[in-house]
Design a protein around this motif. Sequence first.
Motif, PDB file in Angstrom:
ATOM      1  N   THR A 132       1.019  11.881   7.012  1.00  0.00           N
ATOM      2  CA  THR A 132       1.760  11.502   8.221  1.00  0.00           C
ATOM      3  C   THR A 132       3.247  11.767   8.004  1.00  0.00           C
ATOM      4  OG1 THR A 132       0.149   9.761   8.693  1.00  0.00           O
ATOM      5  CG2 THR A 132       2.262   9.648   9.837  1.00  0.00           C
ATOM      6  N   VAL A 133       3.807  12.677   8.773  1.00  0.00           N
ATOM      7  CA  VAL A 133       5.214  13.045   8.617  1.00  0.00           C
ATOM      8  C   VAL A 133       6.109  11.850   8.935  1.00  0.00           C
ATOM      9  CG1 VAL A 133       7.057  14.554   9.434  1.00  0.00           C
ATOM     10  CG2 VAL A 133       4.732  15.446   9.204  1.00  0.00           C
ATOM     11  N   GLY A 134       6.987  11.502   7.997  1.00  0.00           N
ATOM     12  CA  GLY A 134       7.918  10.404   8.196  1.00  0.00           C
ATOM     13  C   GLY A 134       7.418   9.059   7.729  1.00  0.00           C
ATOM     14  N   ALA A 135       6.148   8.954   7.333  1.00  0.00           N
ATOM     15  CA  ALA A 135       5.606   7.679   6.866  1.00  0.00           C
ATOM     16  C   ALA A 135       6.109   7.370   5.462  1.00  0.00           C
ATOM     17  CB  ALA A 135       4.086   7.706   6.878  1.00  0.00           C
ATOM     18  N   THR A 136       6.308   6.101   5.181  1.00  0.00           N
ATOM     19  CA  THR A 136       6.722   5.643   3.853  1.00  0.00           C
ATOM     20  C   THR A 136       5.526   5.018   3.154  1.00  0.00           C
ATOM     21  OG1 THR A 136       8.975   5.202   4.614  1.00  0.00           O
ATOM     22  CG2 THR A 136       8.267   4.118   2.578  1.00  0.00           C
ATOM     23  N   VAL A 137       5.216   5.515   1.949  1.00  0.00           N
ATOM     24  CA  VAL A 137       4.116   4.981   1.143  1.00  0.00           C
ATOM     25  C   VAL A 137       4.704   4.487  -0.167  1.00  0.00           C
ATOM     26  CG1 VAL A 137       1.897   5.446   0.046  1.00  0.00           C
ATOM     27  CG2 VAL A 137       2.518   6.637   2.163  1.00  0.00           C
ATOM     28  N   GLU A 138       4.447   3.231  -0.493  1.00  0.00           N
ATOM     29  CA  GLU A 138       5.017   2.642  -1.708  1.00  0.00           C
ATOM     30  C   GLU A 138       4.094   1.570  -2.272  1.00  0.00           C
ATOM     31  OE1 GLU A 138       8.718   0.754  -0.598  1.00  0.00           O
ATOM     32  OE2 GLU A 138       7.898   0.194   1.357  1.00  0.00           O
ATOM     33  N   ALA A 139       4.211   1.357  -3.569  1.00  0.00           N
ATOM     34  CA  ALA A 139       3.543   0.228  -4.219  1.00  0.00           C
ATOM     35  C   ALA A 139       4.529  -0.922  -4.255  1.00  0.00           C
ATOM     36  CB  ALA A 139       3.095   0.615  -5.628  1.00  0.00           C
ATOM     37  N   VAL A 140       4.148  -2.066  -3.673  1.00  0.00           N
ATOM     38  CA  VAL A 140       5.072  -3.185  -3.552  1.00  0.00           C
ATOM     39  C   VAL A 140       4.471  -4.441  -4.175  1.00  0.00           C
ATOM     40  CG1 VAL A 140       6.103  -2.236  -1.462  1.00  0.00           C
ATOM     41  CG2 VAL A 140       4.210  -3.860  -1.268  1.00  0.00           C
ATOM     42  N   SER A 141       5.356  -5.338  -4.605  1.00  0.00           N
ATOM     43  CA  SER A 141       4.914  -6.619  -5.153  1.00  0.00           C
ATOM     44  C   SER A 141       5.292  -7.791  -4.253  1.00  0.00           C
ATOM     45  CB  SER A 141       5.523  -6.829  -6.547  1.00  0.00           C
ATOM     46  OG  SER A 141       6.939  -6.782  -6.486  1.00  0.00           O
ATOM     47  N   ILE A 142       6.087  -7.512  -3.212  1.00  0.00           N
ATOM     48  CA  ILE A 142       6.433  -8.516  -2.206  1.00  0.00           C
ATOM     49  C   ILE A 142       6.440  -7.849  -0.834  1.00  0.00           C
ATOM     50  CG2 ILE A 142       7.789 -10.009  -3.731  1.00  0.00           C
ATOM     51  CD1 ILE A 142      10.312  -8.679  -2.624  1.00  0.00           C
ATOM     52  N   LEU A 143       6.316  -8.671   0.191  1.00  0.00           N
ATOM     53  CA  LEU A 143       6.354  -8.173   1.576  1.00  0.00           C
ATOM     54  C   LEU A 143       5.422  -6.979   1.807  1.00  0.00           C
ATOM     55  CD1 LEU A 143      10.227  -8.415   2.244  1.00  0.00           C
ATOM     56  CD2 LEU A 143       8.438 -10.068   2.848  1.00  0.00           C
ATOM     57  N   PRO A 144       4.116  -7.144   1.665  1.00  0.00           N
ATOM     58  CA  PRO A 144       3.433  -8.416   1.441  1.00  0.00           C
ATOM     59  C   PRO A 144       3.186  -8.687  -0.051  1.00  0.00           C
ATOM     60  CG  PRO A 144       1.818  -6.742   1.940  1.00  0.00           C
ATOM     61  CD  PRO A 144       3.163  -6.067   2.024  1.00  0.00           C
ATOM     62  N   THR A 145       2.862  -9.932  -0.345  1.00  0.00           N
ATOM     63  CA  THR A 145       2.418 -10.292  -1.683  1.00  0.00           C
ATOM     64  C   THR A 145       1.016  -9.748  -1.896  1.00  0.00           C
ATOM     65  OG1 THR A 145       3.717 -12.317  -1.631  1.00  0.00           O
ATOM     66  CG2 THR A 145       1.938 -12.205  -3.250  1.00  0.00           C
ATOM     67  N   PRO A 146       0.758  -9.055  -2.996  1.00  0.00           N
ATOM     68  CA  PRO A 146      -0.583  -8.493  -3.222  1.00  0.00           C
ATOM     69  C   PRO A 146      -1.664  -9.576  -3.256  1.00  0.00           C
ATOM     70  CG  PRO A 146       1.018  -7.599  -4.779  1.00  0.00           C
ATOM     71  CD  PRO A 146       1.699  -8.724  -4.080  1.00  0.00           C
ATOM     72  N   LEU A 147      -2.860  -9.197  -2.844  1.00  0.00           N
ATOM     73  CA  LEU A 147      -3.974 -10.129  -2.963  1.00  0.00           C
ATOM     74  C   LEU A 147      -4.402 -10.255  -4.414  1.00  0.00           C
ATOM     75  CD1 LEU A 147      -6.153 -11.880  -1.583  1.00  0.00           C
ATOM     76  CD2 LEU A 147      -7.588  -9.830  -1.497  1.00  0.00           C
ATOM     77  N   GLU A 148      -4.392  -9.121  -5.131  1.00  0.00           N
ATOM     78  CA  GLU A 148      -4.802  -9.090  -6.528  1.00  0.00           C
ATOM     79  C   GLU A 148      -3.774  -8.312  -7.344  1.00  0.00           C
ATOM     80  OE1 GLU A 148      -7.355 -10.606  -7.779  1.00  0.00           O
ATOM     81  OE2 GLU A 148      -8.573 -11.080  -6.028  1.00  0.00           O
ATOM     82  N   GLY A 149      -3.606  -8.669  -8.597  1.00  0.00           N
ATOM     83  CA  GLY A 149      -2.802  -7.868  -9.507  1.00  0.00           C
ATOM     84  C   GLY A 149      -1.317  -7.896  -9.208  1.00  0.00           C
ATOM     85  N   LEU A 150      -0.643  -6.812  -9.636  1.00  0.00           N
ATOM     86  CA  LEU A 150       0.814  -6.750  -9.586  1.00  0.00           C
ATOM     87  C   LEU A 150       1.365  -6.097  -8.335  1.00  0.00           C
ATOM     88  CD1 LEU A 150       1.432  -5.628 -13.291  1.00  0.00           C
ATOM     89  CD2 LEU A 150       1.501  -7.953 -12.347  1.00  0.00           C
ATOM     90  N   GLY A 151       0.540  -5.356  -7.624  1.00  0.00           N
ATOM     91  CA  GLY A 151       1.060  -4.649  -6.476  1.00  0.00           C
ATOM     92  C   GLY A 151      -0.026  -4.308  -5.472  1.00  0.00           C
ATOM     93  N   CYS A 152       0.411  -3.768  -4.329  1.00  0.00           N
ATOM     94  CA  CYS A 152      -0.499  -3.232  -3.323  1.00  0.00           C
ATOM     95  C   CYS A 152       0.159  -2.001  -2.715  1.00  0.00           C
ATOM     96  CB  CYS A 152      -0.816  -4.270  -2.248  1.00  0.00           C
ATOM     97  SG  CYS A 152       0.618  -4.846  -1.304  1.00  0.00           S
TER      98      CYS A 152
END
Length: 266
Positions: A128-148
């Motif tokens: 998707t052109v212009g979409a931001t994809v990142e691994a985050v640890s807050i906003l939102p808080t992951p359900l499991e582990g260190l990131g989502c």
Amino acid sequence: MTLTLGNLNLGVVGDLSFSDKKRLEDMDLPSARGSSSQDLGELASTLELSGALVGANRFDDFRQLQRYKRLGNSLKLDADAAKTVVFIREVKLTKIEVNILRYSLSLKESLFKQVNSCDEITSWLSSTVGATVEAVSILPTPLEGLGCIKVSHDAEASEEVNVTYEPFDSMDLEDFDWLSFAWLMGSISEIGSAVITVSEGLHEASFDFSGLLTEAQKWLRLRIHKTSFTDYGALDWGQIDKIKFALTKSQAQNYYFAVDDVGGFE
């Protein structure tokens, strides 16, 4: 506590316990995050529950539980304290009262194989052109582990916003009947489609899970049986090379969705 098992509503469950007490504290199943499939047998939990079936169909419902046990199929279990997949080990009729049938069940949690923990951005991408994809640890808080994995985009109406997990080595899900992942959205308004697509070479199988998105700003544990996918029989599930999540909305919106803990249940 109300509980559903497969396509049965088990009525009011008076007692539900896990062999792994920490599961109850966490209010979520399964565990075994990051473990190899060989280790999972030691970590899968045993569940014991008792309850009462009521109404005219109570004996038919009890016979259906017995049939589930004979067939040995794995079933989705949904309760406030547990969202997982289980096998029925034992089903007992404990008492018959006026319009009430009391029962007890012993369940064994299905083994869970983690495909990706979503802690890192490695092997995740979007077309998707212009979409931001990142691994985050807050906003939102992951359900499991260190990131989502979080995907954000200021999308046009009907524009597909997607993210694909494409690892270097193929994924073996041959022995796992259910695909499982955690999903969270800031807003579920105006959803046109929400599709998971599993690929093996040129073959694809897909399922629209938009009907399962019932709450915003909350992690939902989604479990989808292989047979629910279109063209599921055309794939070699032992050689899966991509898993894609794609969303559309009928109106232009700036929104995000997040994915966590992708894997499979027996």
